[in-house]
Design a protein around this motif. Sequence first.
Motif, PDB file in Angstrom:
ATOM      1  N   THR A   1      -3.625   4.258   0.031  1.00 12.06           N
ATOM      2  CA  THR A   1      -4.228   3.641  -1.142  1.00 12.06           C
ATOM      3  C   THR A   1      -3.629   2.267  -1.401  1.00 12.06           C
ATOM      4  O   THR A   1      -2.474   2.013  -1.070  1.00 12.06           O
ATOM      5  CB  THR A   1      -4.089   4.549  -2.396  1.00 12.06           C
ATOM      6  OG1 THR A   1      -4.708   3.905  -3.498  1.00 12.06           O
ATOM      7  CG2 THR A   1      -2.634   4.816  -2.736  1.00 12.06           C
TER       8      THR A   1
ATOM      9  N   GLU B   1      -0.391  13.758  -2.440  1.00 15.85           N
ATOM     10  CA  GLU B   1      -0.721  12.822  -3.509  1.00 15.85           C
ATOM     11  C   GLU B   1       0.470  12.486  -4.378  1.00 15.85           C
ATOM     12  O   GLU B   1       0.538  11.427  -4.967  1.00 15.85           O
ATOM     13  CB  GLU B   1      -1.841  13.360  -4.386  1.00 15.85           C
ATOM     14  CG  GLU B   1      -3.212  13.166  -3.795  1.00 15.85           C
ATOM     15  CD  GLU B   1      -3.537  14.222  -2.777  1.00 15.85           C
ATOM     16  OE1 GLU B   1      -3.001  15.340  -2.898  1.00 15.85           O
ATOM     17  OE2 GLU B   1      -4.307  13.944  -1.850  1.00 15.85           O
TER      18      GLU B   1
ATOM     19  N   PHE C   1      -3.520   8.927  -9.399  1.00 18.19           N
ATOM     20  CA  PHE C   1      -4.001  10.222  -8.910  1.00 18.19           C
ATOM     21  C   PHE C   1      -3.583  11.299  -9.880  1.00 18.19           C
ATOM     22  O   PHE C   1      -2.460  11.291 -10.368  1.00 18.19           O
ATOM     23  CB  PHE C   1      -3.415  10.519  -7.533  1.00 18.19           C
ATOM     24  CG  PHE C   1      -3.912   9.561  -6.502  1.00 18.19           C
ATOM     25  CD1 PHE C   1      -5.089   9.823  -5.827  1.00 18.19           C
ATOM     26  CD2 PHE C   1      -3.235   8.386  -6.235  1.00 18.19           C
ATOM     27  CE1 PHE C   1      -5.574   8.931  -4.892  1.00 18.19           C
ATOM     28  CE2 PHE C   1      -3.712   7.483  -5.312  1.00 18.19           C
ATOM     29  CZ  PHE C   1      -4.887   7.757  -4.633  1.00 18.19           C
TER      30      PHE C   1
ATOM     31  N   MET D   1      -5.863  12.396   0.442  1.00 16.75           N
ATOM     32  CA  MET D   1      -5.617  10.962   0.323  1.00 16.75           C
ATOM     33  C   MET D   1      -4.724  10.530   1.479  1.00 16.75           C
ATOM     34  O   MET D   1      -3.666  11.080   1.691  1.00 16.75           O
ATOM     35  CB  MET D   1      -4.931  10.656  -1.008  1.00 16.75           C
ATOM     36  CG  MET D   1      -4.866   9.185  -1.343  1.00 16.75           C
ATOM     37  SD  MET D   1      -3.575   8.295  -0.467  1.00 16.75           S
ATOM     38  CE  MET D   1      -2.138   8.808  -1.388  1.00 16.75           C
TER      39      MET D   1
ATOM     40  N   VAL E   1      -4.328   2.461  -8.539  1.00 14.90           N
ATOM     41  CA  VAL E   1      -5.080   3.719  -8.562  1.00 14.90           C
ATOM     42  C   VAL E   1      -4.139   4.844  -8.973  1.00 14.90           C
ATOM     43  O   VAL E   1      -3.043   4.972  -8.434  1.00 14.90           O
ATOM     44  CB  VAL E   1      -5.697   4.034  -7.177  1.00 14.90           C
ATOM     45  CG1 VAL E   1      -6.498   5.324  -7.225  1.00 14.90           C
ATOM     46  CG2 VAL E   1      -6.573   2.886  -6.692  1.00 14.90           C
TER      47      VAL E   1
ATOM     48  N   VAL F   1      -9.085   3.532  -1.716  1.00 16.00           N
ATOM     49  CA  VAL F   1      -8.491   4.783  -1.262  1.00 16.00           C
ATOM     50  C   VAL F   1      -9.118   5.155   0.083  1.00 16.00           C
ATOM     51  O   VAL F   1     -10.329   5.025   0.268  1.00 16.00           O
ATOM     52  CB  VAL F   1      -8.726   5.946  -2.270  1.00 16.00           C
ATOM     53  CG1 VAL F   1      -7.931   7.175  -1.849  1.00 16.00           C
ATOM     54  CG2 VAL F   1      -8.363   5.539  -3.690  1.00 16.00           C
TER      55      VAL F   1
ATOM     56  N   CYS G   1       0.849  -1.191   0.000  1.00 14.10           N
ATOM     57  CA  CYS G   1       0.000   0.000   0.000  1.00 14.10           C
ATOM     58  C   CYS G   1       0.882   1.238   0.000  1.00 14.10           C
ATOM     59  O   CYS G   1       2.076   1.156   0.275  1.00 14.10           O
ATOM     60  CB  CYS G   1      -0.915  -0.008   1.220  1.00 14.10           C
ATOM     61  SG  CYS G   1      -0.051  -0.034   2.791  1.00 14.10           S
TER      62      CYS G   1
ATOM     63  N   TYR H   1      -9.576   8.315   2.675  1.00 13.48           N
ATOM     64  CA  TYR H   1      -9.491   9.779   2.702  1.00 13.48           C
ATOM     65  C   TYR H   1      -9.705  10.316   4.112  1.00 13.48           C
ATOM     66  O   TYR H   1     -10.515   9.788   4.871  1.00 13.48           O
ATOM     67  CB  TYR H   1     -10.577  10.406   1.812  1.00 13.48           C
ATOM     68  CG  TYR H   1     -10.404  10.172   0.330  1.00 13.48           C
ATOM     69  CD1 TYR H   1      -9.432  10.855  -0.380  1.00 13.48           C
ATOM     70  CD2 TYR H   1     -11.240   9.293  -0.342  1.00 13.48           C
ATOM     71  CE1 TYR H   1      -9.284  10.657  -1.753  1.00 13.48           C
ATOM     72  CE2 TYR H   1     -11.104   9.090  -1.712  1.00 13.48           C
ATOM     73  CZ  TYR H   1     -10.125   9.771  -2.413  1.00 13.48           C
ATOM     74  OH  TYR H   1      -9.980   9.585  -3.763  1.00 13.48           O
TER      75      TYR H   1
ATOM     76  N   ALA I   1      -8.995  10.361  -8.407  1.00 14.79           N
ATOM     77  CA  ALA I   1      -8.419   9.031  -8.236  1.00 14.79           C
ATOM     78  C   ALA I   1      -9.186   8.135  -9.187  1.00 14.79           C
ATOM     79  O   ALA I   1     -10.415   8.122  -9.184  1.00 14.79           O
ATOM     80  CB  ALA I   1      -8.585   8.559  -6.803  1.00 14.79           C
TER      81      ALA I   1
END
Lengths: 244, 212, 206
Positions: B31, A187, B37, B28, B35, B71, A144, B73, B65
């Motif tokens: 995850t 991100e 982003f 985020m 995926v 995911v 992850c 959040y 996403a």
Amino acid sequence: MRLSFQSLPDDDNLGRFAYSIRVDGEMFIRKGKMIAYFGSMKFEAVGSSLVDILFKEAMNAPMHVNDFVVVQGQGKLVLGDNGLDIAAYNLEDATFTLKAEHVLGFQRTLRCQESTLPGYLTLIGSGRLLASSNGPVVFVEPPCRVDEEAVVGWADLPSPSYRYDYQYVQGALAAVGAAAGITRSGEEKQLDFYGNGTVLVQSSEDALGRPGRLASIVAQLTGLHASELQQLSREVSGRMAGRS
Amino acid sequence: MPVYTQVNEKVLHVTLAGEEVFARKGSMVATKGDVLFARSFLGGGGVQQLAMRAVTNEGIQLMSARGHGEVWYGHRGLHVSVVPLRGERLCVEADNVLAFDARLRAGTSFLGSQGLRGLASGVAAGQGLFTSTFEGHGEVALLSDGDAIGLEVTSSRPVSVDPQAYLGHKGNLDSTIVTDVNWKTLLGQTSGESYQLRFTGQGTVYIQASER
Amino acid sequence: MTTFRLTNDRLLEVSLQGEKVMALAGAMVAYDGSVRFEKSMTGGEGLLGALKRRVTNEGMALMVASGTGTVWFANQARELTILPLRGEKLFVESRSLLAFDPSLRTDSVFTGLRGAASGHGLFTTTVEGTGNVAVMSFGHLLEFEVGPGQPLFVDPDAFVGHRGSLAQEFVFDVNWKTMVGQSSGESYQLKFTGTGVVYVQPSERK
């Protein structure tokens, strides 16, 4: 619920935000997190000589040693951490790495060392550990990717590496321009975890910030030469001027 | 369709099977899976473009996403709540939007130069021009300081709300700004609190337990 | 007596049928019905109290809400607790007071020499009589019972209030300095002896 000397649990949560421990001997707790206690207790800095001899095995993290005290005595001790959630972990022959400021207390049977990732502590061995988080902890199995602000820690896993989201970086560079750098939003740069273990995740850090991160940066300055320090000073001044 | 699950009061979990979810930039938390982003741009067209414009115009940057995976959040320990829409229209302050997807028609509603909260509190800072609106069948995840509370408004029971505590509203409601002379003298210099938002009609007003 | 109810952990709901409620000014988040809000010069403690408050800095800006309807109060998403008083006296830090029944008498009392280093007032607020008090805490409020021979020690930043027949002392402990956390300059603990209840928040945030 009324909490008296007798009714306070020996080792359990008082709701989500406080934790009660029966002290009978010694343990490490983070400074300033004691909110109340019954009984007779002493709180000593790890710098004092007697404590040093007793605990040099358990506390092996010089950069963070001033953040902890040793509790000695008998009684019931209640800890709280700014209204954050508190959880206890029973480690059995484990390796558990946590963001330093989320480590609230641990038994001296555990060994506490600095992680290679600045601002993190690694606890090794068997014993009880108390840790806080912004909201209840969410457990995620690797593989992850996790936003660094949202990481509480990880158990029985190799240290993570950074992973950049190429598309995102490209977009950010195009939009903001290379000169301004990549804006940190979480991100585009994440911690990438692999292996058989567990990652502990929370909602991102609240506005209180992370005192541990600054402390770990400051602690690293000792290794720098004078010319490097001057360079750093110019860098900091430049950033400050740019921000104002 | 994306599945929204609240893991706890501060974290939202979304499962993606090829769809795209829009969320507040920086929210985020973790995850898994495949995926991708991306910063959302105004290009393209259709519903998504509208959605983008709706929220980005208000000064809130979005990221999307897309892919197959999960995911999580969350945002700075703020509380998360999922508001289901069954054909109604939800008006919400943009900085309280955590996540939504293309099932809903997103748009903007002109409410004066600062949105409803901004208008009411008379803040001069250039924050945005619109309040976001969502319409259709689906879910919107909101952020609030403390739990979001829905107050039911009926024709016989209008509700007045402190602009700082206001999150949004849904249903068939009219809002007016009430200036209470009393209130002004009560709080003295703090201009923001000398107004209240008064809702009449039929619907739900969402508030948070804080005056941010 | 005014009816207090918690909508949830962080929101207080007060129903008024012609009664009044005293609250921290600005803590109203919503209301319905016909409710009037006015500034309250005194917390019900009379002129002497008002004067003392001005001197002591323990004061809080209060408002009084009256009329018919429901008022919701909240502040900074802090957790709330309703403490019903039946003739007793509650000592409470004014920073923790959200709302109280107007029939309660409030005053400020001298609590000793703390605050010299901390910036705390030298006074604390007392609330006495019969009626409800709503207090705020960062995290759910903890109630500790103190009995004979079992004194309780409390971090001053986590201290919210107490009631019963308790004596409060300041314990200056040299070792305590090693406990100093974050920005606080405290180097003492509060020690409570006697019989009563001490209210503590699980946070060192003031």
